[in-house]
Design an enzyme around this catalytic site. Sequence first.
Site, PDB file in Angstrom:
ATOM      1  N   ASN A   1      95.575  30.339  36.541  1.00  0.00           N
ATOM      2  CA  ASN A   1      95.438  30.532  35.096  1.00  0.00           C
ATOM      3  C   ASN A   1      96.753  30.993  34.470  1.00  0.00           C
ATOM      4  OD1 ASN A   1      94.083  30.223  32.691  1.00  0.00           O
ATOM      5  ND2 ASN A   1      93.397  32.332  32.643  1.00  0.00           N
TER       6      ASN A   1
ATOM      7  N   THR B   1      99.243  26.975  35.983  1.00  0.00           N
ATOM      8  CA  THR B   1      98.671  25.729  36.445  1.00  0.00           C
ATOM      9  C   THR B   1      99.767  24.776  36.924  1.00  0.00           C
ATOM     10  OG1 THR B   1      96.989  26.108  34.789  1.00  0.00           O
ATOM     11  CG2 THR B   1      97.110  23.873  35.655  1.00  0.00           C
TER      12      THR B   1
HETATM   13  N1  GLY Z   1      93.281  27.774  33.401  1.00  0.00           N
HETATM   14  C1  GLY Z   1      93.552  26.725  32.511  1.00  0.00           C
HETATM   15  C2  GLY Z   1      92.498  25.692  32.494  1.00  0.00           C
HETATM   16  O1  GLY Z   1      91.781  25.552  33.453  1.00  0.00           O
HETATM   17  O2  GLY Z   1      92.338  24.992  31.530  1.00  0.00           O
END
Ligand code: GLY
Length: 581
Positions: free
Chosen positions: A413, A393
Amino acid sequence: MKKYSALMLTMVLALALVVSSCQTTSNSSAVIKTDEERKDFQSAEAMGTEFVISTQGRASSKAAEEMFAQGGNIIDATVAASFAVGVERPQSTGIGGGGFLLYHEAKTGKTYAIDFRERAPLRASKDMYLVNGKADENLSQNGATAVAVPGMVAGLIEIQKRFGSLPLKTVMAPSIRLAEEGFAIYEDFHAAMVDRVAELRKDPSARKIFLDAKGQVPPVGTVLVQKDLAKTLRKISEQGRDGFYKGSVAKSIIDYSKKKKGYISEKDLQSYEVKWREPVRGTFHGYEVFSMPPPSSGGVHVVQFLNFLEKDSLSKYGMHSTEAIHLAASALQASFADRAKYLGDPDFVEVPVKGLISPKYIEARRAEVKMDHARKAKEVQAGNPLPYESNQTTHISVMDNRGNAVSTTQTINGWMGASVVAPGTGIVLNNEMDDFSAQEGASNLFGAIGGKPNAIAPKKTPLSSMSPTILIKDKLPRMAVGAPGGTKIISCVAQTILNYVEFKTSLYDAVAAVRYHHQWQPDVLYIDPPGPRPEVLQGLKDLGYEVKIESVPCHVMAVAREGDKLRGVADPRDIGISLAK
Ligand code: GLY
């Protein structure tokens, strides 16, 4: 839960350096910069009067700056940085992923919350990751089976079309250039690839791009050129959304998915829709707080956290006192218990947002906490907000002197997403399906406990913790903030606001300060190394916390308006930079 061990080690070493100098406002030049080349041009903090940008990459901040220099607006700058950061941080984000964006538009006084997160494929089903009755994390985290329908390209293009002022080709030019010319592999990226090397080796396309002829991760400093990605980006810049969701790029994703027993079909790509949502709204010490609503849990819990603590006026105890950390950890425990029980995609399940952020509900949750002991996980349950209900992220923050602000968090992710690349496209595909509950009570990559509202269903959006947030006062955005970091995002964003507003630190100190994180389960209070003062640590243990001194590795990107000055801070724990004029 899979541990990203090599990266953690790097972070711990880096944080030890950061933390030792984080109590004063200073330039970050002594931090993490083992990559000498980057040290010269890096600046974590910047100040100007026209615009300010904080991103997690040098080229990404420069891409945004270039748009302002060409007469573009804040959205042109954000979209340019978003495409560039996907090239510069392929371990964290990119066009194979998705995101959320909050935009405060000065002209209308409106704050938009735009959801271009990945969706579950049409062929997804509730029990798709169960093997012999147990969730198999390999299926939801690695390879074609882990991939959800990407939304990044649809989202960025729709936002650019509606609010941008420059041609898409101009806005995407810096990212195409960066992919063609390459950049030197830096420490964080290297560590992420080392952590994922076994998976990268299994995928011939990923291996060809990211590993050397022997299947090893190239050393730090090696120039990474992404020719296929450059071609794909160019196609998108010429054809818009169709350059990704139709034609040869779409065909590669679909064929790959079919061959590797993934779930994505032509219909999934063609029917992808961006969703325009109403932001979650709260208040904190005279600021209006706007943040991302479900399918993110982030906004709800940032508002819960701030309101839980507002009346305690934590500044009377001190920023890193036992009392302040105890109350903040208690707020997080309560929020994460609610998260597991109530949060999911609002298009599929009823999420009682109004009740969860109702001041009376939060007051009742605060009243459950005693000052003389920490609560064990089993003592903390989700509350009942219904009576209050009437009905790895990245982040980019940008602000301009016209009163516009953007806060956007984007992701594939886990590190390197599913660690696979659709052949010939250069696109690293996400493993966002792991953000669903593969099974009730099972935990995901971030240790978050899965609840029923977040069960898998076709076209559903997996629950997120991404918390892009904007604070407004007297009609002007005062702060735009967000972070990567899985479930820790909520703690990091909320604490940065708490530090800046309640403890009145500088923006730099608000971002650089030692952080703590509690997510109810595991029943552990994590504190950045080297941890708090010994008497505070002992105080927390005496209250009954199991404390682990372990990095809380989210890298906050914050910008703020201070009088007529615009200030930006890119977390000094990272390689990102702020630029301003
Ligand atoms: N993929 C991490 C989140 O969206 O919290």
